[in-house]
Design a protein around this motif. Structure first.
Motif, PDB file in Angstrom:
ATOM      1  N   GLY A  82       0.461  -1.313   0.278  1.00 14.74           N
ATOM      2  CA  GLY A  82       0.133   0.153  -0.152  1.00 14.74           C
ATOM      3  C   GLY A  82       0.746   1.480  -0.352  1.00 14.74           C
ATOM      4  O   GLY A  82       0.403   2.203   0.404  1.00 14.74           O
ATOM      5  N   VAL A  83       1.927   1.451  -1.021  1.00 10.77           N
ATOM      6  CA  VAL A  83       3.209   2.691  -1.074  1.00 10.77           C
ATOM      7  C   VAL A  83       2.946   2.990  -1.932  1.00 10.77           C
ATOM      8  O   VAL A  83       2.446   2.550  -3.048  1.00 10.77           O
ATOM      9  CB  VAL A  83       3.963   1.976  -0.263  1.00 10.77           C
ATOM     10  N   GLN A  84       3.133   4.056  -2.320  1.00 11.94           N
ATOM     11  CA  GLN A  84       3.398   4.888  -3.707  1.00 11.94           C
ATOM     12  C   GLN A  84       4.955   5.301  -3.695  1.00 11.94           C
ATOM     13  O   GLN A  84       4.853   5.645  -2.626  1.00 11.94           O
ATOM     14  CB  GLN A  84       2.212   5.917  -3.569  1.00 11.94           C
ATOM     15  N   ILE A  85       5.473   5.167  -4.622  1.00 15.08           N
ATOM     16  CA  ILE A  85       6.515   5.091  -4.890  1.00 15.08           C
ATOM     17  C   ILE A  85       6.139   6.396  -6.059  1.00 15.08           C
ATOM     18  O   ILE A  85       5.513   6.809  -6.927  1.00 15.08           O
ATOM     19  CB  ILE A  85       7.635   3.746  -5.401  1.00 15.08           C
ATOM     20  N   THR A  86       7.481   7.792  -6.056  1.00 12.63           N
ATOM     21  CA  THR A  86       7.448   9.067  -6.588  1.00 12.63           C
ATOM     22  C   THR A  86       8.370   8.452  -7.489  1.00 12.63           C
ATOM     23  O   THR A  86       9.729   8.551  -7.010  1.00 12.63           O
ATOM     24  CB  THR A  86       7.365  10.118  -5.435  1.00 12.63           C
ATOM     25  N   ASP A  87       8.461   9.225  -8.509  1.00 10.33           N
ATOM     26  CA  ASP A  87       9.621   9.605  -9.443  1.00 10.33           C
ATOM     27  C   ASP A  87      10.070   8.117  -9.976  1.00 10.33           C
ATOM     28  O   ASP A  87       9.119   6.843  -9.866  1.00 10.33           O
ATOM     29  CB  ASP A  87      10.920  10.033  -8.886  1.00 10.33           C
ATOM     30  N   VAL A  88      10.728   8.452 -10.735  1.00  8.37           N
ATOM     31  CA  VAL A  88      11.135   7.185 -11.325  1.00  8.37           C
ATOM     32  C   VAL A  88      12.088   6.670 -10.722  1.00  8.37           C
ATOM     33  O   VAL A  88      12.811   6.368  -9.951  1.00  8.37           O
ATOM     34  CB  VAL A  88      12.385   7.056 -12.546  1.00  8.37           C
ATOM     35  N   LEU A  89      11.674   4.797 -10.707  1.00 12.92           N
ATOM     36  CA  LEU A  89      12.257   4.164 -10.178  1.00 12.92           C
ATOM     37  C   LEU A  89      13.761   3.498 -11.139  1.00 12.92           C
ATOM     38  O   LEU A  89      13.181   2.688 -11.928  1.00 12.92           O
ATOM     39  CB  LEU A  89      11.309   2.431  -9.509  1.00 12.92           C
ATOM     40  N   ASP A  90      14.387   4.068 -10.422  1.00 14.56           N
ATOM     41  CA  ASP A  90      15.574   3.238 -11.624  1.00 14.56           C
ATOM     42  C   ASP A  90      17.240   2.820 -10.514  1.00 14.56           C
ATOM     43  O   ASP A  90      17.281   3.173 -10.376  1.00 14.56           O
ATOM     44  CB  ASP A  90      16.764   5.022 -12.333  1.00 14.56           C
ATOM     45  N   LEU A  91      17.063   1.308 -11.428  1.00  9.18           N
ATOM     46  CA  LEU A  91      17.885   0.780 -10.893  1.00  9.18           C
ATOM     47  C   LEU A  91      18.789  -0.108 -11.785  1.00  9.18           C
ATOM     48  O   LEU A  91      19.021  -0.956 -12.162  1.00  9.18           O
ATOM     49  CB  LEU A  91      17.584  -0.736  -9.839  1.00  9.18           C
ATOM     50  N   ALA A  92      18.877   0.542 -13.201  1.00  8.45           N
ATOM     51  CA  ALA A  92      19.011  -0.196 -14.627  1.00  8.45           C
ATOM     52  C   ALA A  92      20.974   0.052 -14.168  1.00  8.45           C
ATOM     53  O   ALA A  92      22.105   0.590 -13.791  1.00  8.45           O
ATOM     54  CB  ALA A  92      19.553   1.241 -15.351  1.00  8.45           C
ATOM     55  N   GLY A  93      21.239  -1.593 -14.840  1.00  9.57           N
ATOM     56  CA  GLY A  93      23.032  -2.212 -14.566  1.00  9.57           C
ATOM     57  C   GLY A  93      22.811  -2.008 -13.194  1.00  9.57           C
ATOM     58  O   GLY A  93      24.142  -2.127 -12.768  1.00  9.57           O
ATOM     59  N   GLY A  94      21.606  -2.139 -12.103  1.00 12.40           N
ATOM     60  CA  GLY A  94      22.612  -2.824 -10.227  1.00 12.40           C
ATOM     61  C   GLY A  94      22.394  -3.298 -10.136  1.00 12.40           C
ATOM     62  O   GLY A  94      22.042  -4.677 -11.268  1.00 12.40           O
ATOM     63  N   THR A  95      22.316  -4.255  -9.136  1.00 15.18           N
ATOM     64  CA  THR A  95      22.401  -5.751  -8.623  1.00 15.18           C
ATOM     65  C   THR A  95      22.362  -5.364  -7.186  1.00 15.18           C
ATOM     66  O   THR A  95      22.583  -4.728  -6.020  1.00 15.18           O
ATOM     67  CB  THR A  95      23.742  -6.636  -8.199  1.00 15.18           C
ATOM     68  N   VAL A  96      20.876  -6.307  -7.161  1.00 14.94           N
ATOM     69  CA  VAL A  96      20.145  -6.112  -5.810  1.00 14.94           C
ATOM     70  C   VAL A  96      19.614  -7.357  -5.690  1.00 14.94           C
ATOM     71  O   VAL A  96      19.734  -8.548  -5.546  1.00 14.94           O
ATOM     72  CB  VAL A  96      18.683  -6.040  -6.203  1.00 14.94           C
ATOM     73  N   VAL A  97      20.500  -7.159  -3.756  1.00 19.53           N
ATOM     74  CA  VAL A  97      20.905  -8.434  -3.137  1.00 19.53           C
ATOM     75  C   VAL A  97      19.665  -8.185  -2.307  1.00 19.53           C
ATOM     76  O   VAL A  97      19.100  -9.905  -2.573  1.00 19.53           O
ATOM     77  CB  VAL A  97      21.620  -8.591  -2.462  1.00 19.53           C
ATOM     78  N   PRO A  98      19.157  -8.005  -1.930  1.00 12.42           N
ATOM     79  CA  PRO A  98      18.208  -7.903  -0.695  1.00 12.42           C
ATOM     80  C   PRO A  98      16.827  -8.495  -0.699  1.00 12.42           C
ATOM     81  O   PRO A  98      16.153  -8.192  -2.900  1.00 12.42           O
ATOM     82  CB  PRO A  98      17.725  -6.686  -0.112  1.00 12.42           C
ATOM     83  N   TYR A  99      16.136  -9.713  -1.025  1.00  8.94           N
ATOM     84  CA  TYR A  99      14.395 -10.014  -1.247  1.00  8.94           C
ATOM     85  C   TYR A  99      13.610  -8.994  -1.675  1.00  8.94           C
ATOM     86  O   TYR A  99      13.928  -7.647  -0.683  1.00  8.94           O
ATOM     87  CB  TYR A  99      13.961 -10.840  -0.220  1.00  8.94           C
ATOM     88  N   THR A 100      13.273  -8.999  -2.149  1.00 12.69           N
ATOM     89  CA  THR A 100      12.564  -7.592  -2.866  1.00 12.69           C
ATOM     90  C   THR A 100      10.881  -8.214  -3.227  1.00 12.69           C
ATOM     91  O   THR A 100      10.484  -8.357  -4.194  1.00 12.69           O
ATOM     92  CB  THR A 100      12.707  -6.754  -4.156  1.00 12.69           C
TER      93      THR A 100
END
Length: 524
Positions: A82-100
């Motif tokens: 139930g959360v709103q994320i504002t602006d562009v979520l930009d993770l291009a080329g990144g390495t995400v380790v945490p569970y999402t």
């Protein structure tokens, strides 16, 4: 142990909602900002969410790419509801380790994940303007069930380690008219897109699926261009399902066949389907599928290879079904599934076994072949005859070959056409040998009666057997066999012509009988 170093404390400048998200990340717990009112909490609804439910995309990226350490005994993870994320979520080329995992969230702007790497990523029932994820790499799953993507999604050349889940997602087209771009994508296990709504072209050109691809109960619509599903050179190690899904609470989208009495939602497609050059390890299943095609659109299965094709759909009212060059072992079909003349193409289509569902008499099967050959082509007839003969149905195989000769006759010039009618009426082109034997018996009886009144002086007086008109007629009719009659008598005028005609007819009819008997003995 309590972390008193301050390393993981929230930085200055965060809002109250962002501070709560930061602390939940360190604790590995769900950060839930839902109000409890279903209408207000609907991420696809019209109720605005204020600052108390909004976090900046930059802070989300900070947590995922370089977040604080977890609390002692915890595993950091980003779990939002139930959360709103504002602006562009930009993770291009990144390495995400945490569970999402994000549930029931709203994204104000597009999500950029090209060339990013995740372990597992789950967006459940989220509103997303657009997802850009070309060459995305996940070690585990990518889940997008019940999400709504308003300007399409791109998964070109993405690599999904295990499952890709798109069940009940709603995806609208981008500015190029495509809803989902999955060209060159690789899915390690299942690709489930059951009860999916696609408004635009769903493109899976050259994609590879490690187990099964399921579009059960999905509705694909693309009134803007020729194809709703464009998937040439698709490889599925097991089965492609374009079949119904059970509608209930929860919906039956687990891959099992809906139980009897369950309300089902069929697979429906408004627009063409292209599966050319596809490879399917177990089957392609069109059970109860419904196609809405324009005259220039096709369900194209050119050069498809699969052990089993279950073509059990409704026949489209317009458009074409194309099986040219396809190779299957078992063809499971219904008489009502195939379109009429001119809308079916089967040049080079090979199959080894026919498994009809319901009544499918030979007359309807012949109409099926005729529908595929608006211009005469012997190949579909010969293939059908071969399959029937291999299945022990020799009489039906002969009927198919007879139908082939009758179709061919219509393409011949007038003289040859008349000769064809004569062959058909007399000996059925040799495919009904009993009729030839009957004609031989009639000719023998008629000619024996006629020769009983013939003037028949001997060639050499005193060197001839007793005159027997029945044996004389039989000696003329039977080729090769000599009964010792026709070489001792001299016929003149019309009797000479009659004897010549009998010899010619005898050769034709006897050859026909012998060919028919040979086929019967070969089958025995």
């Amino acid at each position: 142990m309590v972390d008193d170093t301050g390393i993981g404390d929230p930085p200055d400048g965060l809002t109250a909602a962002e501070i709560g998200m930061w602390q939940a990340f360190r604790n590995g717990s769900v950060y839930d900002l839902r109000s409890g009112d279903a209408a207000v909490d609907d991420p696809h609804g019209g109720y605005p969410w204020g600052p108390e439910r909004s976090v900046r995309a930059r802070i989300v990226c900070w947590l995922l790419l370089d977040g604080p350490p977890a609390l002692a005994g915890r595993v950091s993870s980003l779990k939002l509801a139930g959360v709103q994320i504002t602006d562009v979520l930009d993770l291009a080329g990144g390495t995400v380790v945490p569970y999402t995992e994000l549930k029931g969230c709203r994204f104000e702007k597009e999500v950029l994940l090209p060339e990013a790497r995740f372990t597992t990523l789950r967006l459940v029932d989220c509103s997303v303007p657009r997802l850009e994820a070309a060459r995305l790499h996940t070690e585990g799953d990518l889940h997008l069930p019940r999400c709504r993507l308003h300007n399409g999604m791109r998964l070109t050349d993405a690599h999904i380690g295990t499952d890709l889940l798109l069940n009940q997602a709603v995806v609208y087209r981008d500015r190029r008219g495509r809803s989902i771009m999955g060209d060159g994508m690789t899915v390690g296990q299942d690709l489930q897109a059951e009860m999916l709504e696609s408004h635009g072209e769903l493109s899976l050109r050259g994609a590879k699926v490690g187990v099964s691809l399921s579009l059960r109960g999905s509705r694909l619509a693309n009134p803007y261009s020729r194809r709703a599903l464009n998937a040439p050179q698709l490889t599925v190690e097991r089965t492609l399902y374009l079949t119904p899904a059970g509608v209930g609470n929860p919906p039956q989208t687990s891959g099992t066949t809906p139980a009897r009495g369950t309300r089902v939602q069929r697979f429906e497609c408004e627009g063409g389907i292209r599966l050319d050059d596809g490879r399917f390890g177990d089957a392609v299943d069109f059970g109860q599928a419904r196609f809405t095609l324009q005259n220039d659109q096709e369900v194209s299965l050119r050069r498809v290879q699969t052990p089993e094709l279950r073509f059990l759909s409704e026949a489209p009212r317009r458009g074409k079904i194309v099986l040219s060059g396809a190779r299957v072992v078992n063809l499971m079909d219904r008489a009502s599934s195939w379109p009429g003349p001119g809308n079916l193409q089967m040049g080079g289509f090979t199959y080894e076994n026919l498994i009809p569902q319901g009544s499918f008499p030979l007359s309807r099967r012949l109409a099926w072949v005729a529908a595929a050959t608006p211009e005469y082509n012997p190949e579909p007839y010969e293939k059908l005859a071969t399959v029937l003969r291999n299945g022990g149905e020799d009489a039906d195989a002969r009927e198919v070959l007879l139908a082939k000769q009758r179709r061919r006759r219509e393409t011949l010039p007038p003289a040859a056409k008349l000769w064809g009618y004569a062959q058909d009426w007399t000996v059925a082109y040799g495919y009904r040998p009993g009729r030839a034997a009957l004609w031989m018996a009639v000719l023998w009886a008629a000619s024996a009666i006629a020769f009983s009144r013939a003037d028949h002086p001997p060639l050499k007086p005193g060197e001839h057997p007793h005159w027997n008109p029945a044996l004389f007629a039989l000696d003329l009719l039977l080729p090769v066999i000599d009964l010792g009659q026709d070489n001792y008598w001299q016929l003149r005028g019309g009797w000479q012509w009659l004897s010549t005609v009998l010899i010619l007819l005898g050769w034709i009819l006897a050859t026909t009988v012998a060919a028919g008997a040979t086929r019967l003995l070969r089958r025995s």
